[in-house]
Scaffold this motif. Structure first.
Motif, mmCIF file in Angstrom:
data_model
loop_
_atom_site.group_PDB
_atom_site.id
_atom_site.type_symbol
_atom_site.label_atom_id
_atom_site.label_comp_id
_atom_site.label_asym_id
_atom_site.label_seq_id
_atom_site.Cartn_x
_atom_site.Cartn_y
_atom_site.Cartn_z
ATOM 1 N N PHE A 171 -4.708 7.209 -0.956
ATOM 2 C CA PHE A 171 -4.345 5.864 -0.498
ATOM 3 C C PHE A 171 -4.546 4.872 -1.634
ATOM 4 O O PHE A 171 -5.596 4.858 -2.282
ATOM 5 N N MET A 208 0.494 5.782 0.538
ATOM 6 C CA MET A 208 -0.338 6.919 0.895
ATOM 7 C C MET A 208 0.473 8.198 0.681
ATOM 8 O O MET A 208 1.556 8.354 1.245
ATOM 9 N N TRP A 241 0.842 -1.189 0.000
ATOM 10 C CA TRP A 241 0.000 0.000 0.000
ATOM 11 C C TRP A 241 0.878 1.241 0.000
ATOM 12 O O TRP A 241 2.067 1.197 0.326
#
Length: 505
Positions: free
Chosen positions: A343, A314, A312
């Protein structure tokens, strides 16, 4: 042992926060006296062997003792080898040995005594103090400074915990002190890099391990504090009332880390990075404030239950809070905001629940920014007062402004703004909540398209989707563009709740 880390920080702060001003005289005894004053201000009882040689002062067998909060035990810190050298020009040089052992003895309630040895190391350290005994400034620089765990003993037995260390490179800065009844302390600090390693295992179960290592680059900090004489940090409410305050900011310009842990049959490992970050704190008799911001964060993590890594990113994460720090007679300003901006997750994770790619995979954002006024009914730093209120709220909400509300994900976006006041004398109209009065404006785009996709994917049955649309229709009217809705939620002075002019309560 968990309590000992907090007690290294005041010592290091005293080492860096000693002070001088370059156009008057200061002597070694003045500098050492200021250091002792700072350590005493942090709650330490101090004893040491002080030896004068000409105009120079050497400190040996330094012992600092502090009692843990709530009578949980004591911590003793021992070290030797400090030298304060008179330069003959009104300034003082502070010298440390290249390797200076710091011994800590911890006796916590209902626990075996613990002895910890930490090596404090420096390379190319210069520290010059100038000024007057009342107002000193310190200028310092070093090629490197570090702390490394050397030995741990519990109940007289050696405990192999593993490795723990951190080091700073290319350090520079200055600090100053002044004042009489309330000492003012300021510091400006910079370092090229911070390296850290924690590689430890449970001595009773070698399968329980934790590893964390990495670095941060381009570090800088600014700190200012006001320290009343005789302040007791175990009674923070009294310390703030006496004039204690702290205001600091820490920033860095990028970092990387990797980690691994195992225990109780579980394990995980991964790595991460970020482009920049900032942390700030403000504390005084009127205000308590924290803020945090990180940009360009990325994380990759491997867990046993998945055959592929969890990834991930962000672009921005932030949190900020300001609130009254003590009991107030009148409503005071407060602020709260959270941002999770842009995100994203990897396509492999998307593929677990959307293999056909029906949902838009644009970056998602959740952001809320609120401000208002609140009256504090108790002192949150006074444990005795907090115990007396039980489950009651510590304050009253008098006004709330939603400056920004944004939820953006999978092709839909909800935004909102509004403001309310609250009547705390009316706790009946809204079941124990003070009666609000004001307006909230909301707008939704892409909602119907998202519902259609969730039905097509089998996540929501058609009848439930129809019920959702009917409920939304009670609160919203068509917006200005395609697949858009808007709603004005109003609460009037009689406690009536209306949506777009239609009364709901």
């Amino acid at each position: 042992m968990k309590n000992t880390i907090a007690f290294k920080t005041p010592l290091m702060a005293a080492i860096l926060l000693s002070a001088s001003a370059a156009w008057a005289d200061v002597k070694p005894t003045d500098v050492w006296g200021d250091w002792k004053s700072q350590l005493s201000g942090y709650g330490y009882d101090i004893s040491a062997q002080e030896t004068m040689s000409g105009g120079d002062l050497e400190i040996s067998d330094l012992k600092m003792n502090i009692t843990l909060p709530e009578d949980e035990g004591t911590v003793d810190v021992m070290l030797s080898g400090l030298k304060f050298r008179d330069n003959g020009d009104g300034t003082v040089s502070v010298q440390f040995p290249a390797i200076m052992p710091i011994d800590m003895h911890v006796e916590a309630k209902n626990e075996n005594p613990v002895d910890i040895k930490v090596n404090y190391t420096t390379t190319g350290l210069t520290m010059v103090v100038s000024g007057t005994p009342e107002s000193m400034t310190t200028t310092f620089s070093a090629a490197s400074m570090g702390l490394a765990l050397a030995d741990v003993m519990e109940g007289g037995n050696t405990v192999d915990m593993g490795d723990a260390s951190f080091s700073l490179t290319n350090i520079s800065g200055n600090s100053s002190t002044g004042g009489t009844d309330i000492k003012t302390r300021k510091q400006d600090f910079r370092a090229e890099s911070l390296f850290y390693v924690i590689d430890m295992a449970n001595p009773d179960n070698a399968a329980d391990k934790v590893m964390l290592k990495g670095q941060m680059n381009g570090l800088s900090s600014n700190f200012a504090a006001a320290m009343p004489e005789g302040v007791d940090f175990q009674d923070m409410a009294a310390a703030l009332a006496a004039g204690f305050s702290a205001d600091g900011t820490f920033t860095y310009q990028g970092g990387q880390s990797e980690f691994a842990f195992s225990g109780d049959g579980d394990s995980a490992s991964g790595n991460g990075s970020s482009k920049s970050g900032q942390f700030a704190v403000q504390m005084n008799a009127d205000t308590l404030g924290y803020s945090f911001e990180s940009t360009g964060a990325q994380m990759t993590m491997q867990v046993p239950d998945l055959p592929f890594p969890v990834e991930w990113a962000m672009e921005k994460a932030g949190f900020a809070m300001d609130m009254p720090a003590a009991k107030t007679e009148d409503p005071q300003d407060f602020r709260f905001s959270v941002t999770l901006g842009d995100f994203t997750i990897s396509d492999m994770i998307w593929g677990m629940f959307d293999p056909a790619g029906q949902l838009p995979r644009d970056p998602a954002t959740i952001a809320i920014d609120m401000a208002g006024k609140a009256k504090m009914l108790t002192n949150i730093f006074d444990p005795a007062e907090m115990e007396t209120i039980g489950e009651a709220a510590p304050g009253e909400l008098h006004a709330l402004e939603v400056k920004d509300l944004t939820v953006r994900a999978v092709g839909a976006e909800l935004t909102g703004k509004g403001a309310f006041t609250f009547d705390n004398s009316d706790l009946e109209s809204f079941d124990g909540m003070p009666r609000p009065e004001g307006v909230l404006n909301l707008a939704l785009s892409g909602g119907n398209a998202l519902l259609d996709k969730l039905v097509a994917m089998g996540f929501i049955p058609e009848d439930q989707a129809m019920g959702t649309r009917m409920m939304i229709g009670m609160f919203a009217v068509p917006g200005d563009g395609p697949d858009s809705l808007k709603s004005t939620i109003e609460v009037n002075d009689q406690g009536h709740v209306m949506a777009n002019g239609q009364r709901l309560k």
